[in-house]
Each structure stands twice: as C-alpha cells, then as structure tokens.
Design a protein around this motif. Structure first.
Motif, PDB file in Angstrom:
ATOM      1  N   TYR A  85       0.849  -1.186   0.000  1.00 37.72           N
ATOM      2  CA  TYR A  85       0.000   0.000   0.000  1.00 37.72           C
ATOM      3  C   TYR A  85       0.891   1.245   0.000  1.00 37.72           C
ATOM      4  O   TYR A  85       2.111   1.157   0.090  1.00 37.72           O
ATOM      5  CB  TYR A  85      -0.903  -0.054   1.247  1.00 37.72           C
ATOM      6  N   THR A  86       0.283   2.404  -0.060  1.00 44.33           N
ATOM      7  CA  THR A  86       1.018   3.659   0.015  1.00 44.33           C
ATOM      8  C   THR A  86       1.783   3.715   1.331  1.00 44.33           C
ATOM      9  O   THR A  86       1.238   3.391   2.389  1.00 44.33           O
ATOM     10  CB  THR A  86       0.045   4.853  -0.077  1.00 44.33           C
ATOM     11  N   HIS A 104       2.912   1.460   6.199  1.00 44.51           N
ATOM     12  CA  HIS A 104       1.749   1.972   5.468  1.00 44.51           C
ATOM     13  C   HIS A 104       1.416   3.357   6.020  1.00 44.51           C
ATOM     14  O   HIS A 104       1.474   3.576   7.235  1.00 44.51           O
ATOM     15  CB  HIS A 104       0.557   1.040   5.623  1.00 44.51           C
TER      16      HIS A 104
END
Length: 176
Positions: A85-86, A104
């Motif tokens: 994820y980001t 994350h």
C-alpha cells in the motif's frame, strides 16, 4: 529467569571482530520467550500504549507477541518496496551507507502512543529512525523495549529523551 543464558554468542559474525548475539535459543525455550514478552508487557501495561511498532524480522516476533498480550494493534515496518500500500518512509545512516524503513501511511494515527519493540539495540541509529518515523506521522513514542542492549555501543545517547527498557545488557563486546 536468567535470559542471558539463553543468548548464544557467535564470534566473527557477520564479519571478523563482531560478536553476534543470537536470540534463537531464547525463542526455542517456551518459558524464556514467554518471560521476555511478559517482562515487556509488565513494564508498559499501564502506559496507555495504543500500538506496537516492530521492524522486520525479529522485531515482528517480539512486537507482535507484545501487541497481542496488550490488546493493541501491531505496525509492521519493512524495507523499501515490501509493503503493498502507500507508504511513509524514513531514511537513516548506517556505519557504511544508508538504509530505510517504510510503514503503510495509515498505520500510525496522530496521537497514537506507539511502543517500539525489537530484539536488539546496538548503536541506536536504527531505533532512532523508527522513532523519527512514528513522530513524522504524528504518533508519540511511548518508549522502546529491547530484549538485548549492547550498552558498550552507547545506544541510549541516540535515544536520549525516550524511555528505554532492556532485558539484557552487555557492557562489553566480550561479556557473556
């Protein structure tokens, strides 16, 4: 319990002149492992910890166990490119170069009281980078908990201002 007797010293690993402190015998001893986790939990149980931060790989072992017992979330920190994820990233200096950790970007909430847990602290540089990452995301470092501290490398100097719990402390490279 004498946890020090559960740490194996391996000379000249990963390079000549280094004594590696191997926690594997401690992990293999169910009573020693439970005792180590319980000591960390006992110290921090009344500190309003809301999350545990552990970096791969051995920080996952102790951090996840402590999070489970405290009934709080676990924040896995990984090397760059390992999380799907980001992410939020913190670069930090090593003795011979640079490294980085990522989490994350929604793992640490502003105001979270995050306990940083790991198996070992040496110079304190990586531990300080973990604290910087927590604080960059608006979290509060509730403290550090380590199974082993290489006190002769003076990690507490880099961690000044933070509470540090170590279950085992080595005052010299040669100490058993």
């Amino acid at each position: 319990m004498d946890l020090r007797s559960k740490i194996r010293s391996i000379p000249d690993f990963p390079k000549k002149g280094i004594v590696f402190r191997d926690i594997t015998p401690l992990l293999l001893d169910k009573d020693a492992f439970r005792y180590a986790v319980d000591q960390i939990v006992e110290h921090y149980k009344d500190r309003q910890v809301t999350s545990i931060f552990g970096a791969e790989a051995r920080g996952f072992i102790f951090g996840a166990a402590v999070a489970y017992v405290l009934g709080v979330g676990f924040i896995p920190a990984r090397k760059p490119g390992k999380l799907p994820y980001t992410t939020s990233r913190m670069d930090y200096a090593l003795e011979y170069g640079m490294d980085a950790l990522e989490v994350h970007n929604d793992a640490i909430k502003p105001g979270d009281r995050t306990l940083i847990v790991d198996d070992l602290v040496a110079t304190g540089g990586t531990a300080k980078a973990k604290a910087d990452l927590v604080e960059k995301e608006g979290g509060i470092v509730a403290g550090f908990a380590f199974v082993v501290e290489l006190a002769f490398l003076n990690p507490r100097k880099k961690l000044e201002g933070y509470e540090v719990l170590s279950l085992i402390s080595y005052d010299s490279e040669d100490s058993e």
